[in-house]
Design a protein around this motif. Structure first.
Motif, PDB file in Angstrom:
ATOM      1  N   UNK A 229       0.822  -1.202   0.007  1.00  0.00           N
ATOM      2  CA  UNK A 229      -0.078   0.096  -0.162  1.00  0.00           C
ATOM      3  C   UNK A 229       0.896   1.315  -0.006  1.00  0.00           C
ATOM      4  N   UNK A 230       0.287   2.372  -0.319  1.00  0.00           N
ATOM      5  CA  UNK A 230       1.058   3.670  -0.114  1.00  0.00           C
ATOM      6  C   UNK A 230       1.025   4.364   1.147  1.00  0.00           C
ATOM      7  N   UNK A 231       1.944   4.585   1.787  1.00  0.00           N
ATOM      8  CA  UNK A 231       1.988   5.229   2.893  1.00  0.00           C
ATOM      9  C   UNK A 231       2.581   6.684   3.220  1.00  0.00           C
ATOM     10  N   UNK A 247      -7.529  15.229   2.674  1.00  0.00           N
ATOM     11  CA  UNK A 247      -8.572  15.364   1.592  1.00  0.00           C
ATOM     12  C   UNK A 247      -8.052  15.590   0.204  1.00  0.00           C
ATOM     13  N   UNK A 248      -7.139  16.490   0.259  1.00  0.00           N
ATOM     14  CA  UNK A 248      -6.668  16.586  -1.194  1.00  0.00           C
ATOM     15  C   UNK A 248      -5.894  15.512  -1.788  1.00  0.00           C
ATOM     16  N   UNK A 249      -5.238  15.137  -1.018  1.00  0.00           N
ATOM     17  CA  UNK A 249      -4.379  13.783  -1.312  1.00  0.00           C
ATOM     18  C   UNK A 249      -5.440  12.529  -1.786  1.00  0.00           C
ATOM     19  N   UNK A 250      -6.439  12.473  -1.038  1.00  0.00           N
ATOM     20  CA  UNK A 250      -7.513  11.109  -1.412  1.00  0.00           C
ATOM     21  C   UNK A 250      -8.168  11.524  -2.686  1.00  0.00           C
ATOM     22  N   UNK A 256      -7.757   5.489  -4.082  1.00  0.00           N
ATOM     23  CA  UNK A 256      -7.892   6.141  -2.663  1.00  0.00           C
ATOM     24  C   UNK A 256      -7.772   5.053  -1.618  1.00  0.00           C
ATOM     25  N   UNK A 257      -8.542   3.932  -1.830  1.00  0.00           N
ATOM     26  CA  UNK A 257      -8.622   2.730  -0.956  1.00  0.00           C
ATOM     27  C   UNK A 257      -7.221   2.202  -0.847  1.00  0.00           C
ATOM     28  N   UNK A 285      -9.847   5.303   2.614  1.00  0.00           N
ATOM     29  CA  UNK A 285      -8.343   5.249   2.674  1.00  0.00           C
ATOM     30  C   UNK A 285      -8.232   4.947   4.356  1.00  0.00           C
ATOM     31  N   UNK A 286      -7.243   4.240   4.883  1.00  0.00           N
ATOM     32  CA  UNK A 286      -6.957   3.802   6.183  1.00  0.00           C
ATOM     33  C   UNK A 286      -6.144   5.247   6.960  1.00  0.00           C
TER      34      UNK A 286
END
Length: 535
Positions: A229-231, A247-250, A256-257, A285-286
């Motif tokens: 995953x992307x951390x 929010x802007x990253x997602x 996004x998940x 997103x987590x």
């Protein structure tokens, strides 16, 4: 009745007809001649209009006076008038200082007459004549002699003017320092609206056990350590700013998940962060929230910076008054006392199971998908960063004290500096290079504060020296917190824009031109935003 003889009438009729024909012929010839002459004149005008116009311009130019040359000429009356006027202005100041208002009024009146005469001469493009200048020069000279007779001599004038200049300089310096201090205080202060939001969210965290149950479940999620995953990590005590980053990253991510956000805050804001991120949806997103006070391993026996932050002198410097006008207010920002500001040097210790991570400051806005950063080749380097030496003076000598032999013997002053705020880290290479130990070494060397000024960039330049992979400039555009003139095309092409500087977008002193870029990622429909007047 007897008729008249024909021979008697015919000669008269013939004479009349011949005369009429002759006159008509003459008029026709004259008309034709006039027509051809007029036509020829108009053709000449059409063929040579520019020639006539140029002649007019040349004639005008030859009559016009170069007034600049006239007023610089030593022999001109214009120059004599201007010199008398300058001297008279000085005596107006002196007269007012000695409360001689009548003399000051007389001098001012003659100065206006002089200005009017010079203005008319400049507009007319003609030199000032002796007849025009002589009365004013005599009047001004008489008043100047009068001022000198009342002991307003040249020496007094010079001393007075010097004292005026010195007083103005001192006032300007004091005003600048005061302005910088007030700007710094405004930048550090928490706006009333954000305080309102923090209070409401903390209340939710304490009153809703369901949120704490969800938090416990998230803490044990396998996604937090999944290397596929992307951390992303964010260290902040500002819930609204952190929300905009997430929010802007997602919203700009393709998947996004597959995003995981690791947020570390302090004990005061821990409940606030939990309530906000557990109570809102971020497209699957987590999100993990941690309290920096739970990092027991990060203590003064392990970290030199913790020891320095707990020092009483440091705390007095940050939280005391501003007695030293020569100290830069931005260097007294108490954010440097926050351990959150220094956590970026302990990322491998905080996330021991991760291999790669992207660090984001809380004053950035993400405009494009950042997942390609994780596949960038860093060529064995530890950190990927955008270099800033394309801008003025952003090289090592700007941040470090090269008069100290410890610095000058190990580093090139012309080395290109780079930016913090959006960085990709290869944590495997970090551990191999033992960057955290290098950071500790330099913090110990700078215990007396002689190697660099306060902040995190300077020790980062030292700790990651030779371990930086330059990124394309479009990945990270800085300056939206202080620079009013960033090219719109550069902003539009940027993956991340950074509001570094005092003019943060959540403050009233932010730059209005850039504020919408941040505000569009705020969930304005949330009831707390309406109640706390955030927007």
């Amino acid at each position: 009745m007897r008729r008249r003889a024909a021979e008697f009438r015919r000669p008269i009729r013939r004479k009349l007809s011949y005369g009429i024909c002759f006159l008509l012929g003459v008029f026709s010839v004259v008309g034709l001649v006039l027509f051809f002459l007029q036509h020829s004149y108009h053709e000449d005008r059409l063929k040579h209009p520019l020639l006539e116009r140029n002649k007019n311009v040349e004639h005008f130019a030859t009559d016009r006076l170069n007034f600049t040359e006239e007023i610089l000429s030593a022999a001109s009356f214009s120059r004599q008038l201007s010199e008398e006027m300058v001297l008279a202005k000085a005596y107006v100041v002196i007269a007012k200082e000695h409360n001689n208002l009548h003399l000051a009024w007389e001098l001012s009146s003659k100065i206006r007459s002089c200005q009017l005469l010079l203005s008319k001469a400049a507009m007319a493009g003609k030199p000032v004549t002796k007849e025009e200048a002589e009365p004013i020069i005599k009047s001004l000279s008489s008043l100047i002699f009068k001022a000198q007779d009342i002991h307003y001599d040249i020496a007094t004038t010079i001393v007075t003017m010097k004292s005026h200049i010195q007083a103005l300089e001192e006032r300007a310096i004091a005003a600048t320092v005061q302005s910088n201090v007030f700007a710094q205080i405004s930048a550090e202060a928490l706006p009333k609206s954000l305080h309102c939001l923090d209070v409401k969210l903390t209340s939710d965290w304490l009153k809703k056990p369901s949120l704490q149950k969800i938090s416990d479940e998230t803490r044990n999620s396998l996604r937090l350590t999944d290397p596929h995953l992307y951390h992303f990590c964010i260290f902040s005590d500002n819930v609204l700013a952190t929300s905009v980053v997430v929010n802007s990253t997602v919203l700009n991510a393709e998947y996004p998940m597959q995003l995981v956000f690791h947020i570390v805050t302090d004990g005061v804001n821990y409940g606030t962060m939990q309530a906000w991120f557990l109570g809102n949806d971020f497209k699957g997103a987590t999100i993990e929230i941690q309290n920096v006070e739970d990092f027991r391993w990060l203590n003064e026996s392990y970290s030199p910076i913790v020891k320095q932050l707990l020092n009483s002198e440091s705390r007095a410097f940050y939280f005391g008054a501003y007695p030293d006008v020569n100290a830069e207010p931005k260097l007294r920002n108490n954010k440097f006392l926050s351990l959150l500001n220094h956590l970026r040097f302990y990322i491998p210790e905080i996330y021991p199971q991760l291999e790669k991570i992207v660090f984001l400051d809380d004053d950035v806005v993400v405009q494009k998908d950042l997942t390609p950063l994780f596949s960038l080749e860093l060529h064995g380097n530890v950190i990927g960063a955008v270099e800033t030496c394309l801008e003025a003076f952003h090289r090592y000598y700007k941040y470090l004290n090269f008069t100290n032999s410890i610095i000058s013997s190990k580093f090139d002053p012309q080395t290109c500096a780079w930016s913090l705020g959006m960085n990709v880290f290869d944590l495997i290479q970090w551990r191999k290079s033992n960057v955290t130990a290098i950071y500790h070494y330099w913090q110990e060397q700078n215990a007396d504060g002689t190697l660099w000024r306060l902040g995190t960039l300077s020790p980062a330049l030292l700790s990651f020296y030779g371990l930086v992979e330059p990124l394309d400039r479009r990945w990270h555009v800085l300056g939206l917190g202080y620079d009013l003139n960033i090219d719109n095309r550069l902003i539009e092409s940027a993956a991340v824009i950074h509001f570094n500087g005092n003019m943060k977008p959540w403050l009233r002193l932010s730059i209005s031109r850039y504020r919408p870029l941040w505000h569009k990622y705020i969930n304005q429909s949330h009831p707390y935003f309406q109640e706390c007047a955030i927007g």
